[in-house]
Design a protein around this motif. Structure first.
Motif, PDB file in Angstrom:
ATOM      1  N   ARG A  89      -3.315   6.278  -5.893  1.00  0.00           N
ATOM      2  CA  ARG A  89      -2.206   5.611  -6.150  1.00  0.00           C
ATOM      3  C   ARG A  89      -1.086   6.040  -4.994  1.00  0.00           C
ATOM      4  O   ARG A  89      -0.427   7.013  -5.063  1.00  0.00           O
ATOM      5  CB  ARG A  89      -1.725   5.994  -7.578  1.00  0.00           C
ATOM      6  CG  ARG A  89      -0.615   4.959  -8.189  1.00  0.00           C
ATOM      7  CD  ARG A  89      -0.044   5.211  -9.215  1.00  0.00           C
ATOM      8  NE  ARG A  89       0.873   4.227  -9.553  1.00  0.00           N
ATOM      9  CZ  ARG A  89       1.652   4.158 -10.849  1.00  0.00           C
ATOM     10  NH1 ARG A  89       1.428   5.339 -11.503  1.00  0.00           N
ATOM     11  NH2 ARG A  89       2.447   3.065 -11.267  1.00  0.00           N
ATOM     12  N   VAL A  90      -1.142   5.204  -4.094  1.00  0.00           N
ATOM     13  CA  VAL A  90      -0.287   5.536  -2.689  1.00  0.00           C
ATOM     14  C   VAL A  90       1.443   5.503  -2.950  1.00  0.00           C
ATOM     15  O   VAL A  90       1.951   6.534  -2.907  1.00  0.00           O
ATOM     16  CB  VAL A  90      -0.472   4.633  -1.497  1.00  0.00           C
ATOM     17  CG1 VAL A  90       0.444   4.765  -0.507  1.00  0.00           C
ATOM     18  CG2 VAL A  90      -1.961   4.406  -1.288  1.00  0.00           C
ATOM     19  N   ASP A  91       1.666   4.657  -3.995  1.00  0.00           N
ATOM     20  CA  ASP A  91       3.069   4.487  -4.586  1.00  0.00           C
ATOM     21  C   ASP A  91       2.962   3.744  -5.977  1.00  0.00           C
ATOM     22  O   ASP A  91       1.901   3.509  -6.464  1.00  0.00           O
ATOM     23  CB  ASP A  91       4.017   4.097  -3.569  1.00  0.00           C
ATOM     24  CG  ASP A  91       3.492   2.372  -3.187  1.00  0.00           C
ATOM     25  OD1 ASP A  91       3.458   1.782  -4.036  1.00  0.00           O
ATOM     26  OD2 ASP A  91       3.770   2.149  -2.141  1.00  0.00           O
ATOM     27  N   GLU A  92       4.321   3.570  -6.499  1.00  0.00           N
ATOM     28  CA  GLU A  92       4.418   3.067  -7.862  1.00  0.00           C
ATOM     29  C   GLU A  92       3.996   1.672  -7.798  1.00  0.00           C
ATOM     30  O   GLU A  92       3.619   1.054  -8.853  1.00  0.00           O
ATOM     31  CB  GLU A  92       6.025   3.125  -8.168  1.00  0.00           C
ATOM     32  CG  GLU A  92       6.814   2.325  -7.430  1.00  0.00           C
ATOM     33  CD  GLU A  92       7.123   3.090  -6.285  1.00  0.00           C
ATOM     34  OE1 GLU A  92       8.136   2.244  -5.403  1.00  0.00           O
ATOM     35  OE2 GLU A  92       6.922   4.082  -5.921  1.00  0.00           O
ATOM     36  N   ARG A  93       3.735   0.790  -6.679  1.00  0.00           N
ATOM     37  CA  ARG A  93       3.343  -0.539  -7.049  1.00  0.00           C
ATOM     38  C   ARG A  93       1.871  -0.469  -7.220  1.00  0.00           C
ATOM     39  O   ARG A  93       1.291  -1.604  -7.844  1.00  0.00           O
ATOM     40  CB  ARG A  93       3.616  -1.255  -5.703  1.00  0.00           C
ATOM     41  CG  ARG A  93       4.860  -1.384  -5.265  1.00  0.00           C
ATOM     42  CD  ARG A  93       5.115  -1.641  -3.805  1.00  0.00           C
ATOM     43  NE  ARG A  93       4.592  -0.606  -2.672  1.00  0.00           N
ATOM     44  CZ  ARG A  93       4.384  -1.023  -1.482  1.00  0.00           C
ATOM     45  NH1 ARG A  93       4.808  -2.174  -0.847  1.00  0.00           N
ATOM     46  NH2 ARG A  93       3.851  -0.056  -0.669  1.00  0.00           N
ATOM     47  N   TYR A  94       1.065   0.474  -6.894  1.00  0.00           N
ATOM     48  CA  TYR A  94      -0.446   0.394  -7.306  1.00  0.00           C
ATOM     49  C   TYR A  94      -0.621   0.743  -8.578  1.00  0.00           C
ATOM     50  O   TYR A  94      -0.215   1.932  -8.950  1.00  0.00           O
ATOM     51  CB  TYR A  94      -1.167   1.476  -6.306  1.00  0.00           C
ATOM     52  CG  TYR A  94      -1.121   1.182  -4.772  1.00  0.00           C
ATOM     53  CD1 TYR A  94      -2.359   0.676  -4.282  1.00  0.00           C
ATOM     54  CD2 TYR A  94      -0.043   1.339  -3.991  1.00  0.00           C
ATOM     55  CE1 TYR A  94      -2.509   0.292  -2.928  1.00  0.00           C
ATOM     56  CE2 TYR A  94      -0.269   0.960  -2.557  1.00  0.00           C
ATOM     57  CZ  TYR A  94      -1.513   0.470  -2.133  1.00  0.00           C
ATOM     58  OH  TYR A  94      -1.478   0.090  -0.665  1.00  0.00           O
TER      59      TYR A  94
END
Length: 256
Positions: free
Chosen positions: A39-44
């Protein structure tokens, strides 16, 4: 024996296999689908849980669970995949491969872009290295260079299928090593005592291909129409694998 048959059997036994990776994804405002094993950032958002049993032999026994996002529909009905689907099935039959495996490798390698070029020089839908193509007798001529020929879907897919068939012969009961060898080379697998090399990219690549393989089995494909989502369809895919700097770059635009 089809690689997919062996792959199904392998998924029933996890004794020597690394943990299956979760896959996260999202579709951005420009219609690009992004996938990652982290989960690279909160968008994922979680796309596929890695701890769900992966038994492809049971996918046809009943309705497959509907994925929780439109990303599954996108992968199953991507226009780039549709353009070569008949060719994929013909090639799979010719080389005794599972078409679901060819689709999974293509999705992970090039995101269905026939003109994709990786930073290391791999080309086309199945990301064939020129040196690998030369091993199988492909040569340039006055009309097209070897690199240009590798952007031809038929040439590219057939070379990949021949390579996968030969890898299967090399590792007949170890499909995870077939997938790892496609990414890192059979020499790297043999160097590490016929085990998946300890490269972050390769280990995650194996998990991604296995998860995408599940998606492309026939029972999952039957959900493609039902899973259509509102709004414009995504146009491209970006895959982020730990250890890989980035997805292959394009030589020119391939979408209208």
């Amino acid at each position: 024996m089809r690689i997919g048959t062996v792959l199904a059997a392998f998924m029933l036994s996890t004794a020597a296999a690394p943990a299956v990776a979760d896959i996260y994804g999202y579709i951005d405002a420009e219609g690009i689908a992004h996938f990652s094993t982290e989960r690279v950032d909160e968008r994922y958002q979680l796309f596929v849980r890695g701890d769900v049993p992966f038994d492809s032999s049971r996918l046809g026994a009943g309705p497959a669970p509907a994925p929780a996002s439109p990303l599954a529909s996108y992968l199953a009905s991507h226009p780039g995949l549709k353009k070569v689907e008949n060719l994929l099935h013909e090639t799979a039959d010719e080389f005794a491969l599972d078409p679901a495996l060819l689709k999974a490798v293509m999705a992970a390698e090039s995101a269905f872009n026939p003109r994709a070029v990786s930073p290391k020089g791999a080309i086309g839908l199945m990301q064939i290295m020129p040196a690998t193509a030369e091993r199988y007798g492909l040569q340039g001529d006055r009309r097209r260079s070897l690199e240009q020929k590798l952007t031809d879907p038929k040439i590219n897919i057939r070379l990949a299928a021949r390579y996968l068939r030969d890898l299967h012969r090399l590792f007949p009961t170890q499909p995870e090593l077939v997938i790892a060898s496609y990414n890192a080379g059979e020499g790297a697998v043999q160097k590490h005592n016929n085990r998946i090399p300890p490269y972050p990219e390769t280990r995650n690549y194996v998990q991604v291909v296995k998860q995408f393989y599940q998606l492309y089995k026939p029972a999952a494909n039957a959900l493609a129409v039902a899973l259509q989502h509102d709004g414009p369809a995504p146009r491209r895919i970006r895959m982020t694998l730990p250890g890989r700097r980035n997805m292959p770059e394009t030589m020119e635009a391939t979408h209208d």
